[in-house]
Structures are given as structure tokens and as C-alpha cells.
Design a protein around this motif. Structure first.
Motif: not given
Length: 382
Positions: A107-113, A154-160
Motif C-alpha cells: 500500500p502506498g505504491t499502488v492505485e486501482q489503475a 485491498i479494495e482496489g485489488a478486488f475492484v481490479a
């Protein structure tokens, strides 16, 4: 002892090491190096491909069934980097159609895109380094994210589109109470990921925490954390298939299982370690140049050292791995992976079973055997 050189080849994995991180954590003893500025993605990509090309004689045309990208912080590299990497690696080796491909992400090095880009590159499993959901503990651990960023990742990983997700979580943190440790575990369980790595913080040499030890919980408190946490995880449908790895049914990490069942794994990247079973019946461990600059600037092979696993060392090496598994392994796997007959350790096995430390008919520690695992393993010293 005679080695059977015609034993079937073990499964083949691939470990890829990305050595850079935003900040070195005070407990970390991995080969990680703080980097500021623009990462040398193209140069590292070229180096990794050349590294694998030099290792091809170890492969014997076997397909790669699992990949693990560790670090450092592999999620610092762009999705484009991984798209190009797997395209070029695929020109050298064959990846199984159902290959498990894991990326460590912080976390802190990623975003949903970014997560979506990793998914498009062929990565199908994430291991997210949470460590704690407590903002004060995260600061003490030197993490660059806070609790909100942990939940967003974690949420962003699921959404992706990632369903196969592991969360890394530590317990026994500085001044941590059992209630705080269980609050972390409950926060992780609320996401219903299929896999959790839940392990105790240890002070490793050559780390800041080792030089300046923080106040860690007493043994009684650590035992209370473990007991209560194990009950929580079991109630949530997890089993500890390995010492610190918990999974829902059918969701164990295949790459981890390859390690613990004495499989083979190629290794590329600065400081990566590999293991290979050769056509001659030899088994070798090898490692790559550790320093990123030296790795990048190396011409030719980047292997820094190689060590044979001698015949008389194989029983201990095999059992050190297999007995980490809750269910152990079938007896026949010993011969398949070491090239040695089971008779080579039959006397030791009989003694351990008589003492109630090993199960019958499998290479599996009993509950009592797991409590005295180091003593069990000492019996296999040559």
C-alpha cells in the motif's frame, strides 16, 4: 548412498527479485535498497532477460508452473514493465496455461489503475504487505502507508479483478497487546481474502531493530496472541497448511508449496536464490549478484555462487521443508525429489514414529512432533 538420476523432474517455479523500495523498514533483512528518482526499468528488464537466458541449461525444456515476484517493492515497477517482461520471458521458457503468477505489492505504491495494469500483464495473484492496520504500529515499523491506505489497497485489488489475494500481517509487534494483535487479524479477516500470511515479528541480524531492539511482548503475551489468533482463523475457515501461512480450502500458495515439497525454482534478479535438479542427478542451489548496480552492469552470467546439495545433506534439506507442512508429504516424494531410496532414512523414521513424533505412512509431524520440530530435524543431520 546411490542417487537415482532417472527420477522425474520436480515442478519448476520462477522467482524474480526487484530490489528497490521507497524506504528500508527497520525489521527487513531482505535484499532491498532505497531508491529515489526514476527506476531503471528498461535496463533492469534487459538484465532479467539476459539472466534467464544464461540459466536456460538448468530448465531442460520444463514449463514454469508458478512465478513469484518479490522484493524490495515489486509494485514500484510499472504495469508496462511487467507486460514487456512476461512477453520476453515467454520467448525463452514456456509458462503453464494455469501458471500462478504472484506479485508482492505495498500500500502506498499502488492505485486501482496500476492494479488493473498488473492484471492485464498476466499477474493473477497479489501478496499485499499490510503488516498492521494500527497507524501507530505502522509508523514504528517504518511503513510508508497508513491504515486507510491499507484498506484502500485491498479494495482496489478486488475492484481490479484480483480474487486470489494474500495479506501479509505480523504479530508480536513492539508493545503490542493481545487485543491489538487480534484487532489487526479481525481487520484482515473482514476482507475475506483466501490467504493470510500471519507471522511473528523477529529481530534479524543486520537490521535496525536488531541493533536497537524495540520492546517486544513477553512470551506469555505472544502465546496468548497465537492461541487466540489460531482460534479466530480456524473459525473463519482457514487452516495453517504451513508454519505461518493460512489458507481457505484449495487456496494454498502453489509457489510456496513448491518450496516446501523440495521443488525446483529458477531465480533471476539482484540477490535472487534458486534451486535446480540437473540431468546428472546433482541438485544445486545458486544465487545472483546482490547489489543492483553490479547486477545491472554485469556482462554475461549474473550468478554469484553455486553450491551442490550433497547426497548426505539431502535427507535434512528435504525434511526441513516437508515437515513445515501441516499435512506433510507422501513417503514416495522423498525418492522423487532427492533421488535417494526411502531406506536411506528408514531407521530414523522408525525411531521417530516409535517416539510419537511422526505419523505412520506419511512424512508428517504429529502435534507433539511439531512442538519439538527442531529436535526431530536434528535426527537427519549426517
Amino acid at each position: 548412498m546411490t542417487v537415482n538420476a532417472s527420477a522425474p523432474c520436480p515442478p519448476l517455479g520462477l522467482y524474480i527479485h526487484v530490489p528497490w523500495c521507497v524506504r528500508k523498514c527497520p525489521y527487513c533483512d531482505f535484499n532491498s535498497h532505497t531508491f529515489t528518482g526514476e527506476l531503471p526499468e528498461q535496463a533492469y528488464l534487459d538484465a532479467l532477460v539476459e539472466d534467464l537466458r544464461h540459466d536456460l541449461p538448468l530448465v531442460r525444456e520444463r514449463s514454469v508452473s508458478t512465478v513469484f515476484i518479490g522484493g524490495g517493492t515489486p509494485s514500484l515497477m510499472s504495469p508496462t514493465f511487467y507486460q514487456s517482461l512476461f512477453q520476453r520471458l515467454g520467448e525463452l521458457v514456456t509458462f503453464s496455461p494455469d501458471a500462478e503468477i504472484t506479485l508482492e505489492a505495498n500500500p502506498g505504491t499502488v492505485e486501482q489503475a496500476r492494479f488493473r495494469g498488473f492484471r492485464q500483464a498476466g499477474i493473477n495473484r497479489l501478496s499485499i504487505g499490510i503488516q498492521s492496520f494500527n497507524p501507530q504500529q505502522l509508523q514504528r515499523l517504518g511503513r510508508i502507508h497508513d491504515d486507510r491506505e491499507a484498506h484502500r489497497a485491498i479494495e482496489g485489488a478486488f475492484v481490479a479483478g484480483f480474487n486470489n489475494i494474500n495479506l501479509d500481517l505480523m504479530h508480536g509487534l513492539p508493545d503490542q497487546s493481545p487485543q491489538q494483535a487480534l484487532a489487526d487479524l479481525d481487520a484482515a479477516l473482514s476482507w475475506r481474502t483466501p490467504h493470510l500470511s500471519w507471522y511473528q515479528l523477529t529481530l534479524e541480524p543486520n537490521t535496525e531493530f536488531y541493533s536497537r531492539p524495540p520492546a517486544l511482548p513477553e512470551d506469555d503475551s505472544l502465546w496468548a496472541i497465537w492461541q487466540a489468533g489460531r482460534e479466530r482463523l480456524t473459525q473463519a475457515g482457514f487452516s495453517d497448511y504451513e508454519v505461518s501461512a493460512w489458507a481457505r480450502p484449495g487456496q494454498a500458495s502453489r509457489h510456496n508449496l513448491n518450496y516446501w515439497t523440495f521443488g525446483d525454482y529458477l531465480a533471476i534478479g539482484a540477490g535472487a536464490h534458486g534451486k535446480a535438479s540437473l540431468a546428472s542427478g546433482e541438485i544445486v542451489r545458486y544465487w545472483k549478484t546482490r547489489q543492483p548496480d553490479a547486477y545491472l552492469n554485469r556482462i554475461g552470467s549474473r550468478t554469484a555462487g553455486t553450491q551442490a546439495v550433497e547426497v548426505d545433506e539431502r535427507p535434512l534439506e528435504f525434511m526441513m521443508n516437508a515437515l513445515r507442512l501441516q499435512e506433510g508429504v507422501m513417503e514416495s516424494l522423498f525418492t522423487e525429489r532427492t533421488g535417494l531410496p526411502l531406506s536411506a532414512i528408514a531407521e530414523i523414521l522408525a525411531t521417530l514414529r516409535k517416539e510419537g513424533l511422526l505419523e505412520s505412512r506419511r512424512l508428517q509431524a504429529t502435534e507433539r512432533g511439531r512442538q519439538y520440530l527442531n529436535s526431530v530435524l536434528e535426527r537427519f543431520l549426517s
